[in-house]
Design an enzyme around this catalytic site. Structure first.
Site, mmCIF file in Angstrom:
data_model
loop_
_atom_site.group_PDB
_atom_site.id
_atom_site.type_symbol
_atom_site.label_atom_id
_atom_site.label_comp_id
_atom_site.label_asym_id
_atom_site.label_seq_id
_atom_site.Cartn_x
_atom_site.Cartn_y
_atom_site.Cartn_z
ATOM 1 N N HIS A 180 0.859 -1.181 0.000
ATOM 2 C CA HIS A 180 0.000 0.000 0.000
ATOM 3 C C HIS A 180 0.895 1.231 0.000
ATOM 4 O O HIS A 180 1.361 1.670 1.049
ATOM 5 C CB HIS A 180 -0.862 0.049 1.266
ATOM 6 C CG HIS A 180 -1.893 -1.042 1.339
ATOM 7 N ND1 HIS A 180 -2.866 -1.222 0.388
ATOM 8 C CD2 HIS A 180 -2.123 -1.993 2.269
ATOM 9 C CE1 HIS A 180 -3.651 -2.235 0.730
ATOM 10 N NE2 HIS A 180 -3.223 -2.727 1.868
ATOM 11 N N VAL A 181 1.149 1.775 -1.167
ATOM 12 C CA VAL A 181 2.037 2.937 -1.234
ATOM 13 C C VAL A 181 1.659 3.783 -2.444
ATOM 14 O O VAL A 181 1.235 3.260 -3.469
ATOM 15 C CB VAL A 181 3.519 2.480 -1.310
ATOM 16 C CG1 VAL A 181 3.830 1.769 -2.614
ATOM 17 C CG2 VAL A 181 4.474 3.646 -1.097
#
Ligand SMILES: *[C@@H]1O[C@H](CO)[C@@H](O)[C@H](O)[C@H]1NC(C)=O
Ligand SMILES: *[C@@H]1O[C@H](CO)[C@@H](O)[C@H](O)[C@H]1NC(C)=O
Ligand SMILES: *[C@@H]1O[C@H](CO)[C@@H](O)[C@H](O)[C@H]1NC(C)=O
Ligand SMILES: *[C@@H]1O[C@H](CO)[C@@H](O)[C@H](O)[C@H]1NC(C)=O
Ligand SMILES: *[C@@H]1O[C@H](CO)[C@@H](O)[C@H](O)[C@H]1NC(C)=O
Length: 364
Positions: A159-160
């Site tokens: 998650h970036v």
């Protein structure tokens, strides 16, 4: 169509013109040509208000639209002629980075990758960092180094927000992601946050008011958790995952952020899937990135791989969703852009396969 409608009456009239009027001929033609040109220009302007891929008026015009109106607006935006064919040149095609947006089926996709990596002979690295999407420069540098260090072929998920590898002098890996209807995603996150908090031990649990907050009330009372105001800073939306680490990416409905997100998709994301259309997503993934996704469709349909679904989610009235939708203009423009691109890709794949079959039947 407009040309034919216009020509009809004019031609008919001219059949009956008395001889003395024949001198007006050149003027008639001039008027006709000018009118057609004007109509053409106006139609073009309506269809294509700016030649760039982005137009601020579109953003603000969606301010108060109902669902169907929003759809219409966004379709007029995305029908600008965009060539969706993907250029792999200049990218590190042996590395795949899934910068997974939460609540869009990402656990399912990463499970598929983990299984397929064994069959297809690549390494998959799953990140357990769930809450650090915005990175400062040194964190970005470390992230880039880590991705580049791993032996190819390999894939990562985390998650970036999008990270610009060339900023650190490195060739970018291929990016993928999967999105979902923006309001459905917000609703899903809302209930997921509460379900997750409930699972935690009693200490550290948020207060009872928050736990039992009603979603409708949250939206209608302009609770900050359910309110999205132009120019406000939000890190829970889809757009920053594609726009990147620039501060402007977090500014709600910022024209530059939307433009940058689309640019990055075109340049770095061979595929962005749509949760509502998982079949298309998997077919396009398999065909565009066979090295990482061959067999994904079958795996998805033949096994119990769909995971992390929240059964505690409650139904939310469409009117409430429309209240939210009216404020999520950039999110929806991005979503429809992605949807249209994915459908175009499926269409291209189908055409290519037809062609192949045709050639095969000729060779026989
Ligand atoms: C949005 O809709 C509300 C209620 O229908 C209306 O009062 C308001 O004037 C509208 N705002 C804009 C900017 O159109
Ligand atoms: C789209 O762009 C690719 C190269 O980027 C080119 O080969 C292809 O012909 C273009 N297609 C159309 C319809 O312009
Ligand atoms: C990435 O960084 C390079 C080099 O600093 C820059 O030229 C480029 O515009 C950046 N691209 C994006 C998408 O931020
Ligand atoms: C929508 O935006 C308006 C104006 O910025 C704001 O007053 C309202 O609270 C917002 N509503 C939601 C649900 O975000
Ligand atoms: C997706 O594919 C599966 C397997 O072929 C099929 O059963 C299902 O109906 C498809 N779903 C949609 C929405 O097309």
């Amino acid at each position: 169509m407009y040309v034919r409608l216009y020509m009809g009456p004019v031609v008919e009239e001219m059949v009956h013109v008395p001889v003395s009027f024949q001198r007006l001929w050149p003027i008639c033609i001039l008027v006709l040509v000018t009118t057609l040109f004007l109509i053409y220009t106006v139609l073009n302007l309506m269809k294509n208000p700016s030649t760039g891929s982005f137009n601020l008026r579109k953003i603000t015009s969606g301010r108060n639209c109902s669902t169907t109106e929003c759809l219409a607006i966004d379709h007029s935006v995305v029908t600008n002629n965009i060539n969706f064919s993907f250029d792999f040149r200049g990218l590190d095609v042996d590395k795949l980075l899934y910068n997974r947006a939460p609540k869009c089926g990402s656990t399912t996709i990463y499970s598929i990758m983990q299984k397929l990596s064994v069959d297809l002979g690549y390494q998959h690295y799953n990140s357990k960092i769930y809450n650090k999407k915005l990175l400062d420069e040194s964190q970005q540098r470390r992230f880039v180094k880590r991705v580049k260090r791993m032996p190819s072929p390999c894939s990562f998920d985390r998650h970036v927000f999008f990270v610009n590898f060339s900023q650190f002098g490195e060739t970018s890996p291929l990016y993928i992601n999967v999105v979902r209807d923006p309001v459905e995603r917000i609703v899903s996150s809302y209930f997921y946050r509460r379900a997750a908090a409930k699972r935690r031990a009693n200490q550290g649990r948020p207060n009872e008011y928050w736990m039992n907050k009603n979603f409708e009330q949250c939206v209608l009372s302009s609770d900050p958790e359910c309110t999205f105001i132009d120019g406000g800073i939000y890190s829970v939306l889809l757009l920053p995952y594609f726009c990147g680490q620039d501060r402007r990416c977090l500014i709600h409905n910022h024209p530059w952020a939307l433009w940058q997100a689309k640019q990055n998709i075109q340049r770095f994301y061979p595929v962005v899937g749509v949760l509502e259309d998982m079949n298309t997503t998997l077919i396009v993934l398999e065909n565009t990135l066979p090295r990482f996704f061959r067999g994904a469709f079958k795996l998805y349909h033949n096994t119990e791989i769909r995971r992390n679904q929240n059964t505690r989610k409650k139904e939310v009235a469409e009117e409430i969703k429309d209240v939210l939708r009216a404020n999520l203009t950039a999110e929806y423009e991005l979503y429809f852009f992605i949807q249209r691109r994915l459908r175009q890709q499926l269409h291209d794949i189908q055409m290519k396969n037809k062609e192949k079959k045709y050639v095969k039947s000729k060779i026989k």
